[in-house]
Design a protein around this motif. Structure first.
Motif, PDB file in Angstrom:
ATOM      1  N   ASN A  95      23.852  29.937  42.941  1.00 59.42           N
ATOM      2  CA  ASN A  95      23.381  31.022  43.687  1.00 59.42           C
ATOM      3  C   ASN A  95      23.078  32.273  42.430  1.00 59.42           C
ATOM      4  OD1 ASN A  95      23.412  30.733  46.776  1.00 59.42           O
ATOM      5  ND2 ASN A  95      25.126  29.614  45.776  1.00 59.42           N
ATOM      6  N   THR A  96      21.920  32.584  42.456  1.00 58.42           N
ATOM      7  CA  THR A  96      21.905  33.653  41.369  1.00 58.42           C
ATOM      8  C   THR A  96      22.249  35.253  41.792  1.00 58.42           C
ATOM      9  OG1 THR A  96      19.538  33.864  42.035  1.00 58.42           O
ATOM     10  CG2 THR A  96      19.925  32.203  40.084  1.00 58.42           C
ATOM     11  N   MET A  97      22.268  35.241  43.149  1.00 58.61           N
ATOM     12  CA  MET A  97      22.495  36.565  43.691  1.00 58.61           C
ATOM     13  C   MET A  97      23.440  36.168  45.031  1.00 58.61           C
ATOM     14  SD  MET A  97      22.659  39.902  43.455  1.00 58.61           S
ATOM     15  CE  MET A  97      21.703  39.828  41.872  1.00 58.61           C
ATOM     16  N   PRO A  98      24.777  35.911  44.816  1.00 55.07           N
ATOM     17  CA  PRO A  98      25.614  35.596  45.592  1.00 55.07           C
ATOM     18  C   PRO A  98      26.106  37.007  46.304  1.00 55.07           C
ATOM     19  CG  PRO A  98      26.726  35.673  43.512  1.00 55.07           C
ATOM     20  CD  PRO A  98      25.288  35.765  43.200  1.00 55.07           C
ATOM     21  N   GLY A  99      26.383  36.579  47.470  1.00 54.52           N
ATOM     22  CA  GLY A  99      26.984  37.679  48.476  1.00 54.52           C
ATOM     23  C   GLY A  99      27.992  38.627  47.989  1.00 54.52           C
ATOM     24  N   GLU A 125      35.623  22.020  49.307  1.00 56.37           N
ATOM     25  CA  GLU A 125      34.419  22.888  48.977  1.00 56.37           C
ATOM     26  C   GLU A 125      35.095  23.885  48.076  1.00 56.37           C
ATOM     27  OE1 GLU A 125      31.597  24.040  51.668  1.00 56.37           O
ATOM     28  OE2 GLU A 125      32.297  22.846  53.145  1.00 56.37           O
ATOM     29  N   ILE A 126      34.755  23.900  46.817  1.00 56.15           N
ATOM     30  CA  ILE A 126      35.336  24.861  45.874  1.00 56.15           C
ATOM     31  C   ILE A 126      34.260  25.718  45.044  1.00 56.15           C
ATOM     32  CG2 ILE A 126      36.789  25.065  43.748  1.00 56.15           C
ATOM     33  CD1 ILE A 126      38.305  22.680  44.909  1.00 56.15           C
ATOM     34  N   GLU A 127      34.401  26.920  44.738  1.00 59.75           N
ATOM     35  CA  GLU A 127      33.309  27.838  44.084  1.00 59.75           C
ATOM     36  C   GLU A 127      33.991  28.370  42.914  1.00 59.75           C
ATOM     37  OE1 GLU A 127      32.045  30.476  46.867  1.00 59.75           O
ATOM     38  OE2 GLU A 127      31.342  28.962  48.263  1.00 59.75           O
ATOM     39  N   CYS A 128      33.225  28.654  41.972  1.00 62.58           N
ATOM     40  CA  CYS A 128      33.249  29.390  40.319  1.00 62.58           C
ATOM     41  C   CYS A 128      32.240  30.317  40.301  1.00 62.58           C
ATOM     42  CB  CYS A 128      33.410  28.226  39.538  1.00 62.58           C
ATOM     43  SG  CYS A 128      34.150  28.653  37.946  1.00 62.58           S
ATOM     44  N   GLY A 129      32.587  31.441  39.808  1.00 63.51           N
ATOM     45  CA  GLY A 129      31.999  32.454  39.307  1.00 63.51           C
ATOM     46  C   GLY A 129      31.600  32.465  37.855  1.00 63.51           C
ATOM     47  N   VAL A 130      30.284  32.864  37.518  1.00 61.02           N
ATOM     48  CA  VAL A 130      29.991  32.945  36.107  1.00 61.02           C
ATOM     49  C   VAL A 130      29.528  34.315  35.954  1.00 61.02           C
ATOM     50  CG1 VAL A 130      28.704  32.048  34.239  1.00 61.02           C
ATOM     51  CG2 VAL A 130      29.141  30.567  36.028  1.00 61.02           C
ATOM     52  N   SER A 151      32.815  37.933  50.893  1.00 64.79           N
ATOM     53  CA  SER A 151      32.158  36.993  49.860  1.00 64.79           C
ATOM     54  C   SER A 151      33.110  36.642  49.017  1.00 64.79           C
ATOM     55  CB  SER A 151      31.109  37.713  49.355  1.00 64.79           C
ATOM     56  OG  SER A 151      30.222  38.084  50.036  1.00 64.79           O
ATOM     57  N   MET A 152      32.904  35.215  48.329  1.00 66.71           N
ATOM     58  CA  MET A 152      33.865  34.689  47.329  1.00 66.71           C
ATOM     59  C   MET A 152      33.661  35.174  46.103  1.00 66.71           C
ATOM     60  SD  MET A 152      35.930  32.578  48.680  1.00 66.71           S
ATOM     61  CE  MET A 152      36.422  31.039  47.894  1.00 66.71           C
ATOM     62  N   PHE A 153      32.480  35.517  45.701  1.00 65.94           N
ATOM     63  CA  PHE A 153      32.269  35.859  44.016  1.00 65.94           C
ATOM     64  C   PHE A 153      32.952  37.124  43.838  1.00 65.94           C
ATOM     65  CE2 PHE A 153      29.966  38.018  40.741  1.00 65.94           C
ATOM     66  CZ  PHE A 153      29.626  36.852  39.915  1.00 65.94           C
ATOM     67  N   ASP A 182      28.935  41.258  25.112  1.00 70.26           N
ATOM     68  CA  ASP A 182      28.381  40.729  23.911  1.00 70.26           C
ATOM     69  C   ASP A 182      27.667  39.447  24.013  1.00 70.26           C
ATOM     70  OD1 ASP A 182      30.288  38.802  24.548  1.00 70.26           O
ATOM     71  OD2 ASP A 182      31.763  39.200  23.085  1.00 70.26           O
ATOM     72  N   GLY A 183      27.415  38.964  25.475  1.00 65.25           N
ATOM     73  CA  GLY A 183      26.611  37.906  25.541  1.00 65.25           C
ATOM     74  C   GLY A 183      26.987  36.481  26.060  1.00 65.25           C
ATOM     75  N   GLU A 184      28.548  36.396  25.537  1.00 66.98           N
ATOM     76  CA  GLU A 184      29.198  35.475  25.994  1.00 66.98           C
ATOM     77  C   GLU A 184      29.343  35.175  27.694  1.00 66.98           C
ATOM     78  OE1 GLU A 184      30.298  33.169  23.789  1.00 66.98           O
ATOM     79  OE2 GLU A 184      29.023  34.333  22.333  1.00 66.98           O
ATOM     80  N   LEU A 185      29.829  34.022  27.884  1.00 76.74           N
ATOM     81  CA  LEU A 185      29.735  33.509  29.314  1.00 76.74           C
ATOM     82  C   LEU A 185      31.310  33.493  29.792  1.00 76.74           C
ATOM     83  CD1 LEU A 185      27.434  30.641  30.302  1.00 76.74           C
ATOM     84  CD2 LEU A 185      27.260  33.119  30.425  1.00 76.74           C
ATOM     85  N   GLU A 186      31.684  33.988  30.822  1.00 77.71           N
ATOM     86  CA  GLU A 186      33.009  34.023  31.457  1.00 77.71           C
ATOM     87  C   GLU A 186      33.121  33.297  32.536  1.00 77.71           C
ATOM     88  OE1 GLU A 186      34.764  38.094  31.565  1.00 77.71           O
ATOM     89  OE2 GLU A 186      33.909  38.539  29.390  1.00 77.71           O
ATOM     90  N   THR A 187      34.040  32.619  32.931  1.00 80.85           N
ATOM     91  CA  THR A 187      34.291  32.049  34.283  1.00 80.85           C
ATOM     92  C   THR A 187      35.438  32.264  34.857  1.00 80.85           C
ATOM     93  OG1 THR A 187      35.080  29.983  33.297  1.00 80.85           O
ATOM     94  CG2 THR A 187      32.864  29.885  33.668  1.00 80.85           C
ATOM     95  N   SER A 188      35.164  32.580  36.325  1.00 73.28           N
ATOM     96  CA  SER A 188      36.282  33.262  37.183  1.00 73.28           C
ATOM     97  C   SER A 188      37.310  32.024  37.473  1.00 73.28           C
ATOM     98  CB  SER A 188      35.719  33.496  38.626  1.00 73.28           C
ATOM     99  OG  SER A 188      35.142  32.544  39.229  1.00 73.28           O
ATOM    100  N   VAL A 189      38.335  32.296  38.345  1.00 76.23           N
ATOM    101  CA  VAL A 189      39.264  31.296  38.474  1.00 76.23           C
ATOM    102  C   VAL A 189      38.676  30.818  39.835  1.00 76.23           C
ATOM    103  CG1 VAL A 189      41.330  32.435  38.104  1.00 76.23           C
ATOM    104  CG2 VAL A 189      40.419  33.037  40.184  1.00 76.23           C
ATOM    105  N   PRO A 190      38.555  29.522  40.002  1.00 76.22           N
ATOM    106  CA  PRO A 190      38.002  28.769  41.108  1.00 76.22           C
ATOM    107  C   PRO A 190      38.483  29.039  42.548  1.00 76.22           C
ATOM    108  CG  PRO A 190      38.461  27.211  39.406  1.00 76.22           C
ATOM    109  CD  PRO A 190      39.323  28.309  39.122  1.00 76.22           C
ATOM    110  N   ALA A 191      37.934  29.080  43.625  1.00 69.86           N
ATOM    111  CA  ALA A 191      38.365  29.568  44.944  1.00 69.86           C
ATOM    112  C   ALA A 191      37.813  28.311  46.036  1.00 69.86           C
ATOM    113  CB  ALA A 191      38.055  30.708  45.382  1.00 69.86           C
ATOM    114  N   GLU A 192      38.763  27.919  46.542  1.00 71.97           N
ATOM    115  CA  GLU A 192      38.473  27.113  47.802  1.00 71.97           C
ATOM    116  C   GLU A 192      38.309  27.688  49.120  1.00 71.97           C
ATOM    117  OE1 GLU A 192      40.365  22.850  49.475  1.00 71.97           O
ATOM    118  OE2 GLU A 192      41.457  24.024  48.138  1.00 71.97           O
ATOM    119  N   ILE A 193      37.425  27.165  49.700  1.00 74.97           N
ATOM    120  CA  ILE A 193      37.047  27.566  51.315  1.00 74.97           C
ATOM    121  C   ILE A 193      37.444  26.416  52.221  1.00 74.97           C
ATOM    122  CG2 ILE A 193      35.417  27.922  53.017  1.00 74.97           C
ATOM    123  CD1 ILE A 193      33.591  28.669  50.398  1.00 74.97           C
ATOM    124  N   ARG A 194      38.495  26.549  53.073  1.00 75.45           N
ATOM    125  CA  ARG A 194      38.784  25.887  54.259  1.00 75.45           C
ATOM    126  C   ARG A 194      38.457  26.144  55.712  1.00 75.45           C
ATOM    127  NH1 ARG A 194      43.901  25.942  54.512  1.00 75.45           N
ATOM    128  NH2 ARG A 194      44.255  27.352  52.846  1.00 75.45           N
TER     129      ARG A 194
END
Length: 356
Positions: A315-319, A222-227, A324-326, A232-244
């Protein structure tokens, strides 16, 4: 929109709400209230009680914490009433509501009708991503991989139980059963066989008359990634994180997520090769665009044993709780918690009202 001339930006932090995630919303609000720069922002804490009353809450982050099992925070219904007409005195709203009547486009519709700027996705994206069944439809239409499953309603379960059972059996066990429009793992159960299916469906129906039954991603990580949108309107993505999951928890349930115990281990960033990380980040951004999200989102993945990636939720409003992972993912990416909160408010202030 820039900061109002001669005064601080007035931000309403709205939390609580009518959903089963009321307590988690309160915890999230406590973290945000603590992080807001009071030199920049004039903060107005607004609580919504479980029966839908709006009150002017105390600016007391310490009260909005989970202190142990069964000791969950809640909006104080005895506080003075907040008149929604006062919204015209607010520059921007940070809605920290999770679940129905908050994360699902309902409160976003109120803000749109009153021309109030707010953090996060608009009406349609919020509604689509809250309803996991329709989220799958939107993502599949964009050619993105999702978990196999079916949707059943309370009416179907009551009137066509044998048919529903047959459809679930065809998916193959084990199965996960969850409210279609819930979150925080509330009402989720794992049915290991047909004998556990009825109890799992009945439990999910307590929270939502629409239920999602999905194939369990056995052996998956189970791995998550933040956006996050940039200014300036561009998208950035976070480093992924894993839940064990550790201890007695078979999956990432409510207790594992929020109660202060050692039920999970987090790898931030996740231990992934560069190619898998890139694929996940690209898919996360594609899911954000496909659903029409704005501001922020957390995309949850299953990394299957064969190396393929499947989108579990968006999730549009993560914790924003301390666990919280976000925010943890963005901190590891280079955006600390206060910076994250400020970025989201600045994005909302720059966004025009009306159709966009």
């Amino acid at each position: 929109m820039n900061a109002p001339t001669g005064r601080r930006i007035r931000v309403a932090v709205v939390f609580g709400g009518r959903s089963s995630e009321h307590a988690i919303s309160c915890v999230t609000a406590g973290s945000v209230l603590q992080a807001l720069d009071r030199g920049t922002y004039d903060v107005v804490p607004v609580g919504i009680t479980t029966d839908g009353r709006w009150v002017l809450e105390a600016d007391d982050p310490e009260r909005l914490r989970i202190t142990g099992p069964g000791e969950l925070p809640a909006v104080d219904g005895e506080r003075p009433r907040f008149d929604s007409a006062t919204l015209d005195e607010i520059d921007v709203v940070f809605p920290l509501l999770h679940g129905p009547w908050g994360e699902d486009g309902t409160i976003q519709g109120l803000f749109e009708m009153t021309d109030v700027r707010y953090v996060g996705s608009g009406v349609l994206a919020s509604a689509v991503c809250m309803d996991k069944a329709f989220m799958k439809v939107a993502l599949q239409a964009a050619g993105l991989p999702v978990t196999a499953g079916i949707t059943i309603t309370a009416h179907e379960w009551a009137e066509q139980m044998d048919t529903v059972r047959s459809r679930c059996d065809e998916l193959g066990y084990p199965l996960f059963v969850k409210p279609a429009r819930g979150g925080s793992s509330i009402g989720i159960a794992k049915a290991h066989g047909p004998d556990e299916l009825a109890a799992a469906i009945d439990g999910a129906l307590v929270h939502d008359p629409k239920v999602l039954v999905e194939v369990s991603a056995e052996g998956a990580r189970e791995i998550e990634c933040g956006v996050l949108e940039s200014l300036d309107g561009e998208l950035e993505t976070s480093v992924p994180a894993e839940i064990r999951i550790t201890g007695d928890h078979e999956f990432y349930d409510f207790e594992a997520k929020y109660l202060p115990e050692e039920a999970t281990e987090l790898d931030v960033p996740a231990l992934l090769d560069e190619e898998t990380t890139r694929r996940m980040q690209d898919l996360a951004a594609a899911a954000f665009r496909a659903a029409g999200c704005e501001g922020l989102a957390r995309v949850d993945f299953f990394l299957m044993p064969d190396g393929s990636l499947v989108i579990n939720e968006l999730n549009t409003m993560p914790g924003f709780t301390p666990l919280s992972m976000f925010p943890q993912m963005w901190a590891a990416t280079g955006v600390d918690y206060p910076g994250l909160v400020d970025r989201l408010l600045q994005l909302a202030l720059r966004r025009p009202t009306g159709l966009r």
